[in-house]
Scaffold this motif. Structure first.
Motif, short mmCIF file in Angstrom:
data_model
loop_
_atom_site.label_atom_id
_atom_site.label_comp_id
_atom_site.label_asym_id
_atom_site.label_seq_id
_atom_site.Cartn_x
_atom_site.Cartn_y
_atom_site.Cartn_z
N ARG A 94 1.68 -1.48 -35.82
CA ARG A 94 2.28 -2.39 -36.81
C ARG A 94 2.32 -3.81 -36.26
NH1 ARG A 94 5.29 2.48 -37.44
NH2 ARG A 94 6.86 1.94 -35.89
N GLN A 95 2.61 -3.93 -34.97
CA GLN A 95 2.68 -5.26 -34.36
C GLN A 95 1.31 -5.94 -34.39
OE1 GLN A 95 6.46 -4.92 -31.34
NE2 GLN A 95 4.46 -4.49 -30.47
N ARG A 96 0.26 -5.17 -34.16
CA ARG A 96 -1.10 -5.74 -34.21
C ARG A 96 -1.42 -6.22 -35.61
NH1 ARG A 96 -3.32 -1.25 -31.37
NH2 ARG A 96 -2.97 -1.55 -29.16
N LEU A 97 -1.01 -5.40 -36.57
CA LEU A 97 -1.22 -5.76 -37.98
C LEU A 97 -0.57 -7.12 -38.30
CD1 LEU A 97 -2.50 -4.06 -40.33
CD2 LEU A 97 -0.19 -3.28 -40.85
N LEU A 98 0.63 -7.32 -37.72
CA LEU A 98 1.41 -8.53 -38.02
C LEU A 98 1.16 -9.66 -37.03
CD1 LEU A 98 4.79 -6.68 -38.79
CD2 LEU A 98 3.32 -7.82 -40.47
N ASP A 99 0.48 -9.36 -35.93
CA ASP A 99 0.28 -10.31 -34.83
C ASP A 99 1.62 -10.93 -34.37
OD1 ASP A 99 -1.10 -11.62 -32.83
OD2 ASP A 99 -1.54 -13.36 -34.07
N GLN A 100 2.55 -10.07 -34.05
CA GLN A 100 3.85 -10.49 -33.53
C GLN A 100 4.49 -9.26 -32.89
OE1 GLN A 100 5.46 -11.51 -37.52
NE2 GLN A 100 6.99 -9.91 -37.22
N LYS A 101 5.61 -9.48 -32.20
CA LYS A 101 6.32 -8.32 -31.64
C LYS A 101 7.68 -8.19 -32.33
CE LYS A 101 4.09 -8.30 -27.13
NZ LYS A 101 3.72 -9.69 -26.82
N GLY A 102 8.01 -6.99 -32.70
CA GLY A 102 9.31 -6.75 -33.33
C GLY A 102 10.43 -6.96 -32.32
N PHE A 170 14.13 -2.35 -38.13
CA PHE A 170 13.27 -3.50 -38.48
C PHE A 170 12.38 -3.88 -37.29
CE2 PHE A 170 15.97 -4.19 -42.18
CZ PHE A 170 15.06 -4.65 -43.10
N ALA A 171 12.98 -3.92 -36.10
CA ALA A 171 12.19 -4.27 -34.90
C ALA A 171 11.09 -3.24 -34.69
CB ALA A 171 13.10 -4.36 -33.68
N ILE A 176 10.55 -9.42 -36.96
CA ILE A 176 11.55 -10.19 -36.20
C ILE A 176 12.82 -10.18 -37.05
CG2 ILE A 176 12.15 -12.46 -35.27
CD1 ILE A 176 9.01 -12.89 -35.03
N CYS A 177 13.81 -9.44 -36.61
CA CYS A 177 15.02 -9.25 -37.40
C CYS A 177 16.11 -10.18 -36.89
CB CYS A 177 15.47 -7.79 -37.29
SG CYS A 177 16.93 -7.47 -38.29
N ILE A 178 16.64 -11.01 -37.78
CA ILE A 178 17.72 -11.92 -37.41
C ILE A 178 19.02 -11.34 -37.95
CG2 ILE A 178 18.57 -14.29 -37.51
CD1 ILE A 178 15.70 -15.10 -38.43
N ALA A 179 19.89 -10.91 -37.05
CA ALA A 179 21.20 -10.38 -37.47
C ALA A 179 22.23 -11.47 -37.23
CB ALA A 179 21.53 -9.13 -36.66
#
Ligand SMILES: Nc1ncnc2c1ncn2[C@@H]1O[C@H](COP(=O)(O)OS(=O)(=O)O)[C@@H](OP(=O)(O)O)[C@H]1O
Ligand SMILES: Nc1ncnc2c1ncn2[C@@H]1O[C@H](COP(=O)(O)OP(=O)(O)O)[C@@H](O)[C@H]1O
Length: 278
Positions: A94-102, A170-171, A176-179
């Motif tokens: 999923r991270q590769r799909l989004l090009d980011q890290k949860g 979410f992570a 990137i989850c902002i709580a």
């Protein structure tokens, strides 16, 4: 372009970027239709992504959907006889799909310290960079999932625990989850930290004094609390325990104090730590 296949009366759209040839339906011995590109049976293949997120090759997986008996059952809290199920499409995919890290950006501070404003500014900045974020705001979550909770200490603890668990999901989704919650107790915040892998919980302290928050008082809550009309208000007659070892502290003299500057500080941190690429 979104294509569609029909199988057993079900119409299934192929995701954007996946050609119909990669997105075929296959049938195994139990005559179960599967999406070979997305959900694979044992011994079949699932997608893998090149660095830029395009699907470049298929990797073999054993996803465990064999019907064979596996592992022991567990008891977790009051849930008896439960079993964790794995899926071959994992966080890393999923991270590769989004090009980011949860990860979880946990914003803590007094009411009026600017948590929601920072969360929103940060979300906007990351969105502009093409990064997927989601905000779990204390006020908002209390409108639904946590509507049964009050502001007494044990309910605040349960509020933080639930949001911590949701943020973890979410992570795990690669987001990137902002709580943004007051989360006044160190112990509750630390418990959320332990839910995540090392580094994936970023505690951001809105280091803004009670005097400043009270002067802002955008909802008039401090005024009501001072008048004794709200009991147990954080900072007035309820505790707030500032972090001892947070990753980022915002709001002090000498650092940028506008919401945009604060958001920039967090984005720079995420960039430095490699969260804005897969
Ligand atoms: N007693 C009391 N103490 C503190 N805050 C109160 C209280 N009662 C209502 N509110 C409103 O609830 C918002 C805080 O909710 P949180 O879920 O973030 O609080 S906590 O983390 O469970 O402490 C908080 O929102 P923010 O101002 O955005 O922090 C207040 O609007
Ligand atoms: N960095 C900042 N500098 C000055 N005022 C701010 C800043 N961040 C937020 N504010 C203002 O302070 C008030 C409270 O902000 P808010 O984000 O709602 O705080 P919280 O979510 O912590 O209660 C709002 O009126 C907002 O416009």
């Amino acid at each position: 372009m979104i294509g569609a296949k029909s199988f057993l009366g079900l119409s299934i759209a192929s995701p954007k970027g996946i050609s119909d040839s990669n997105y075929s339906l296959s049938t195994n011995s139990r005559s179960v239709g599967v999406l070979r590109a997305c959900v694979s049976m044992e011994g079949s293949q699932t997608m893998s992504h090149s660095k830029n997120g395009s699907i470049s090759e298929l990797k073999s997986v054993n996803n465990g959907h064999t019907g064979q008996k596996q592992g022991p059952l567990s008891t977790v809290g009051n849930s008896t006889n439960i079993k964790w199920h794995e899926c071959p499409v994992e966080k890393v995919d999923r991270q590769r799909l989004l090009d980011q890290k949860g990860c979880v950006i946990w914003v803590t501070g007094l009411s009026g310290s600017g948590k929601s404003t920072l969360a929103c500014a940060l979300n906007q900045k990351l969105y502009q960079k093409g990064k997927l974020c989601y905000i779990l705001d204390g006020d908002n979550v209390r409108h639904g999932l946590n509507r049964d909770l009050s502001f007494k200490a044990e309910d605040r603890a349960e509020n933080i625990r639930r949001v911590g668990e949701v943020a973890k999901l979410f992570a795990d989704a690669g987001i990137i989850c902002i709580a943004s919650l007051i989360s006044p107790y160190r112990r509750d915040r630390d418990a959320c930290r332990t839910l995540l892998p090392e580094g994936d919980f970023v505690e951001v302290f809105m280091n803004v004094s009670l005097e400043v928050c009270e002067a802002r008082d955008p909802k008039g809550l401090y005024k009501l609390a001072r008048a004794g009309k709200i009991k147990g208000f954080t900072g007035i007659d309820d505790p707030y325990e500032p972090p001892l070892n947070c990753e980022i502290s915002l709001g002090q003299e000498g650092t940028g104090t506008s919401p945009i500057e604060m958001a920039d500080t967090v984005v720079a941190y995420l960039e430095r730590k490699g969260y804005l690429k897969a």
